[in-house]
Design a protein around this motif. Structure first.
Motif, PDB file in Angstrom:
ATOM      1  N   VAL A  10       0.780  -1.160  -0.185  1.00  0.00           N
ATOM      2  CA  VAL A  10      -0.079  -0.142  -0.173  1.00  0.00           C
ATOM      3  C   VAL A  10       0.950   1.058   0.014  1.00  0.00           C
ATOM      4  O   VAL A  10       1.753   1.352   0.777  1.00  0.00           O
ATOM      5  CB  VAL A  10      -1.028  -0.035   1.126  1.00  0.00           C
ATOM      6  CG1 VAL A  10      -1.706   1.138   1.469  1.00  0.00           C
ATOM      7  CG2 VAL A  10      -1.896  -1.083   1.393  1.00  0.00           C
ATOM      8  N   GLU A  76      -1.789  -0.756  -3.815  1.00  0.00           N
ATOM      9  CA  GLU A  76      -2.742  -0.101  -3.917  1.00  0.00           C
ATOM     10  C   GLU A  76      -2.410   1.335  -3.394  1.00  0.00           C
ATOM     11  O   GLU A  76      -1.568   1.400  -2.550  1.00  0.00           O
ATOM     12  CB  GLU A  76      -3.881  -0.617  -2.984  1.00  0.00           C
ATOM     13  CG  GLU A  76      -4.945   0.484  -2.846  1.00  0.00           C
ATOM     14  CD  GLU A  76      -5.798  -0.119  -1.844  1.00  0.00           C
ATOM     15  OE1 GLU A  76      -6.878   0.650  -1.271  1.00  0.00           O
ATOM     16  OE2 GLU A  76      -5.435  -1.048  -0.921  1.00  0.00           O
ATOM     17  N   ARG A  78      -3.123   4.815  -1.813  1.00  0.00           N
ATOM     18  CA  ARG A  78      -4.228   5.679  -1.175  1.00  0.00           C
ATOM     19  C   ARG A  78      -3.765   6.869  -1.065  1.00  0.00           C
ATOM     20  O   ARG A  78      -2.969   7.261  -0.569  1.00  0.00           O
ATOM     21  CB  ARG A  78      -4.470   5.145   0.097  1.00  0.00           C
ATOM     22  CG  ARG A  78      -4.795   3.388   0.028  1.00  0.00           C
ATOM     23  CD  ARG A  78      -4.978   2.846   1.570  1.00  0.00           C
ATOM     24  NE  ARG A  78      -5.360   1.481   1.407  1.00  0.00           N
ATOM     25  CZ  ARG A  78      -5.148   0.509   2.062  1.00  0.00           C
ATOM     26  NH1 ARG A  78      -4.988   1.058   3.705  1.00  0.00           N
ATOM     27  NH2 ARG A  78      -5.485  -0.658   2.242  1.00  0.00           N
ATOM     28  N   ARG A 117      -3.560   0.060  -8.357  1.00  0.00           N
ATOM     29  CA  ARG A 117      -4.895   0.848  -8.412  1.00  0.00           C
ATOM     30  C   ARG A 117      -5.014   1.859  -7.346  1.00  0.00           C
ATOM     31  O   ARG A 117      -4.066   1.762  -6.535  1.00  0.00           O
ATOM     32  CB  ARG A 117      -6.189  -0.454  -7.924  1.00  0.00           C
ATOM     33  CG  ARG A 117      -5.970  -0.878  -6.623  1.00  0.00           C
ATOM     34  CD  ARG A 117      -6.975  -2.134  -6.251  1.00  0.00           C
ATOM     35  NE  ARG A 117      -6.814  -2.595  -5.102  1.00  0.00           N
ATOM     36  CZ  ARG A 117      -6.136  -3.400  -4.420  1.00  0.00           C
ATOM     37  NH1 ARG A 117      -4.914  -3.813  -5.464  1.00  0.00           N
ATOM     38  NH2 ARG A 117      -6.378  -3.906  -3.161  1.00  0.00           N
ATOM     39  N   THR A 119      -7.331   4.513  -4.974  1.00  0.00           N
ATOM     40  CA  THR A 119      -8.183   4.522  -3.897  1.00  0.00           C
ATOM     41  C   THR A 119      -8.231   5.860  -3.140  1.00  0.00           C
ATOM     42  O   THR A 119      -7.009   6.492  -2.732  1.00  0.00           O
ATOM     43  CB  THR A 119      -8.091   3.573  -2.939  1.00  0.00           C
ATOM     44  OG1 THR A 119      -8.245   2.386  -3.619  1.00  0.00           O
ATOM     45  CG2 THR A 119      -9.483   3.675  -2.022  1.00  0.00           C
TER      46      THR A 119
END
Length: 380
Positions: A10, A76, A78, A117, A119
């Motif tokens: 992350v 991911e 964020r 991805r 977020t």
């Protein structure tokens, strides 16, 4: 071809400027997605720039840090920047000419991974990256460069390895630590019945008073430079038993549980099942009319910073409640909010943390309640 599942990382990133445009900086960190451990931090002052430029710089720095750790990872990202998340996800066009080369640069780094991805998260859930970015902005405002210390290794960090921390007793500190001794209050009728008791001003039971006297005996000969206490009566009654002067700080209060105050967990489960499930699943969700875990973390972080700044190198006693004490513990461990649900804290227990001026902290003890174990049945 290896059948081992891809490592999951992350990236949390942020950036900002004082003035937009103005002195700007970015911050980013990489976490292990499974353990929540912080594996790397990045930050930098970038002179005069806009918020969006700084946010993109944070994204690029975070992706590069992840690539250094594990270029084959699933990533991911964020961020609390809706613009960057939507543009990098391909849902928004990049209209500003200053953003295009930065987005291209970020996309080039992202292509090194099998999957990335993006977020969007609320700002309060991006507090670590926001702190790094603000420290970098401070440096930019002073015309200097700044980067945080990072773990140094010629190889990618192993899957279970956390970022480097002080090894207590091994590394000579630059200055004596500031030590906080954290004391939970004694028993109240609410704690006996296991009811939500945040802002309810419950008083100590007779057993609670005896517990407070027991811990006072335990701490009688400990020299504290200052004592801080929550404003709530149960904490003040516990502090009164110590026979020492103390300062009240409202930010040491318990979480406000809103309409759940005075209810048992079972009663809340029966009356507010959806709200309870959401609260347990997401620290940004507050009980109806109450305060979220993330809001409590922000509040306790602020009081921690104030107290440490006012008393460098001193020994401080803090009389407080379950959630603030657990929060100080997770801040010392640099852990995720989920840790709060995995810690048990007994009445009038003592926990001790050393805070060092160069950043790391050491949890020296947690939930030590031997002084009062004879005064209450297990579980109370």
């Amino acid at each position: 071809m290896s059948d081992r599942p891809a490592r999951r990382l992350v990236v949390e990133a942020d950036g900002g400027s004082r003035g937009n445009p103005g002195p700007a900086g970015y911050g980013a960190l990489v976490r292990d997605a499974d353990t929540g451990a912080v594996l790397a931090e990045r930050a930098g002052a970038i002179g005069r720039a806009t918020n969006n430029v700084a946010e993109y710089q944070g994204l690029i720095a975070g992706l590069r840090a992840a690539a250094d750790l594990a270029p084959d990872a699933d990533v991911e990202v964020r961020m609390d920047s809706k613009l960057v998340v939507e543009q990098m996800s391909g849902r928004w066009k990049i209209k500003h000419p200053a953003m295009r080369p930065l987005a291209t640069q970020a996309a080039d780094v992202a292509r090194e991974f099998p999957r990335v991805r993006y977020t969007w998260i609320p700002r309060e859930r991006n507090a670590h990256a926001d702190r790094l970015a603000n420290e970098a902005m401070d440096a930019a405002a002073q015309g200097r460069t700044w980067e945080p210390p990072e773990p140094q290794s010629p190889e990618p960090v192993p899957h279970t390895a956390p970022t480097t921390h002080r090894l207590s007793g091994w590394m000579a500190p630059p200055a004596p630590p500031t030590t906080t001794v954290l004391l939970r209050h004694g028993q109240t009728p609410m704690s006996v019945e296991k009811r939500f008791s945040g802002t309810v001003d419950a008083t100590l039971t007779d057993i609670g008073q005896a517990q407070a006297l027991a811990v006072a005996g335990r701490l009688r000969d400990v020299p504290f430079d200052v004592v801080y206490c929550s404003q709530l009566k149960r904490a003040r009654q516990t502090a009164d038993a110590l026979g020492r002067d103390y300062l009240i700080d409202d930010d040491l209060r318990e979480t406000d549980f809103g309409t759940w105050e005075t209810l048992t967990f079972g009663e809340v489960r029966q009356r507010f099942p959806d709200e309870l499930n959401a609260w347990l699943a997401d620290p940004s969700v507050a009980p109806p009319g109450g305060e979220s875990i993330l809001a409590t973390i922000r509040r306790v972080t602020a009081v921690r910073d104030r107290i440490l700044a006012a008393h460098p190198g001193e020994r401080i006693l803090i009389v407080s409640h379950v959630t603030p004490i657990k929060t100080l513990t997770l801040l010392a461990l640099d852990a995720s909010p989920a840790v709060l649900y995995r810690l048990h804290l007994d009445l009038v227990s003592i926990s001790t943390i050393d805070w060092y001026s160069d950043g790391p902290a050491v949890l020296r003890s947690f939930n030590d309640g031997i002084h009062a174990a004879h005064l209450v049945e297990p579980g109370q």
